[in-house]
Motif scaffolding. Sequence first.
Motif, PDB file in Angstrom:
ATOM      1  N   LYS A 190       0.916  -1.080   0.192  1.00 28.67           N
ATOM      2  CA  LYS A 190      -0.208   0.122  -0.133  1.00 28.67           C
ATOM      3  C   LYS A 190       1.015   1.177   0.050  1.00 28.67           C
ATOM      4  O   LYS A 190       1.653   1.275   0.964  1.00 28.67           O
ATOM      5  CB  LYS A 190      -0.881  -0.053   1.265  1.00 28.67           C
ATOM      6  N   ARG A 230       3.650   0.257   2.655  1.00 29.36           N
ATOM      7  CA  ARG A 230       3.192  -0.680   3.618  1.00 29.36           C
ATOM      8  C   ARG A 230       2.914  -1.973   3.265  1.00 29.36           C
ATOM      9  O   ARG A 230       2.056  -2.144   2.286  1.00 29.36           O
ATOM     10  CB  ARG A 230       2.188   0.001   4.782  1.00 29.36           C
ATOM     11  N   VAL A 232       0.501  -4.911   3.810  1.00 29.47           N
ATOM     12  CA  VAL A 232      -0.877  -5.010   4.385  1.00 29.47           C
ATOM     13  C   VAL A 232      -1.634  -6.317   3.847  1.00 29.47           C
ATOM     14  O   VAL A 232      -1.187  -6.848   2.847  1.00 29.47           O
ATOM     15  CB  VAL A 232      -1.656  -3.769   4.174  1.00 29.47           C
ATOM     16  N   ALA A 277      -6.986  -1.219   4.642  1.00 25.24           N
ATOM     17  CA  ALA A 277      -6.347  -2.430   4.838  1.00 25.24           C
ATOM     18  C   ALA A 277      -6.732  -3.301   6.264  1.00 25.24           C
ATOM     19  O   ALA A 277      -7.398  -2.619   7.028  1.00 25.24           O
ATOM     20  CB  ALA A 277      -4.976  -2.524   5.045  1.00 25.24           C
ATOM     21  N   GLU A 333      -1.974  -4.356   8.881  1.00 26.48           N
ATOM     22  CA  GLU A 333      -0.622  -3.841   8.526  1.00 26.48           C
ATOM     23  C   GLU A 333       0.436  -4.780   9.216  1.00 26.48           C
ATOM     24  O   GLU A 333       0.419  -4.901  10.294  1.00 26.48           O
ATOM     25  CB  GLU A 333      -0.475  -2.453   8.727  1.00 26.48           C
ATOM     26  N   PHE A 347       6.678  -2.281   6.854  1.00 27.20           N
ATOM     27  CA  PHE A 347       6.816  -1.358   5.709  1.00 27.20           C
ATOM     28  C   PHE A 347       7.970  -1.694   5.044  1.00 27.20           C
ATOM     29  O   PHE A 347       9.083  -2.449   5.376  1.00 27.20           O
ATOM     30  CB  PHE A 347       6.708   0.233   6.275  1.00 27.20           C
TER      31      PHE A 347
END
Length: 80
Positions: free
Chosen positions: A7, A18, A20, A32, A35, A38
């Motif tokens: 994302k 990120r 997700v 989402a 999570e 990242f």
Amino acid sequence: MLKMRFKRCGRKRQPMYRIVVMQATSPRDGKAIRELGFYNPLTKETKLDVENIVKSLNTGVQPTKTVKNLLLKANVITAV
């Protein structure tokens, strides 16, 4: 079907993604479910919640090709 995918967030020309879990049919920057970490492609910085990633994979979440390559590189999963 649930997918583990990127994302996008960050500023213009300074992407940060990120990792997700979300529905496969939802838009890239949509809501989402969970999570899991990242990835910053400019600095190659990665932060992963390994425990939740393994739990999600065991429940049937399918990673995209890019996320799968990132997880292989971080030794979270092994190549079959």
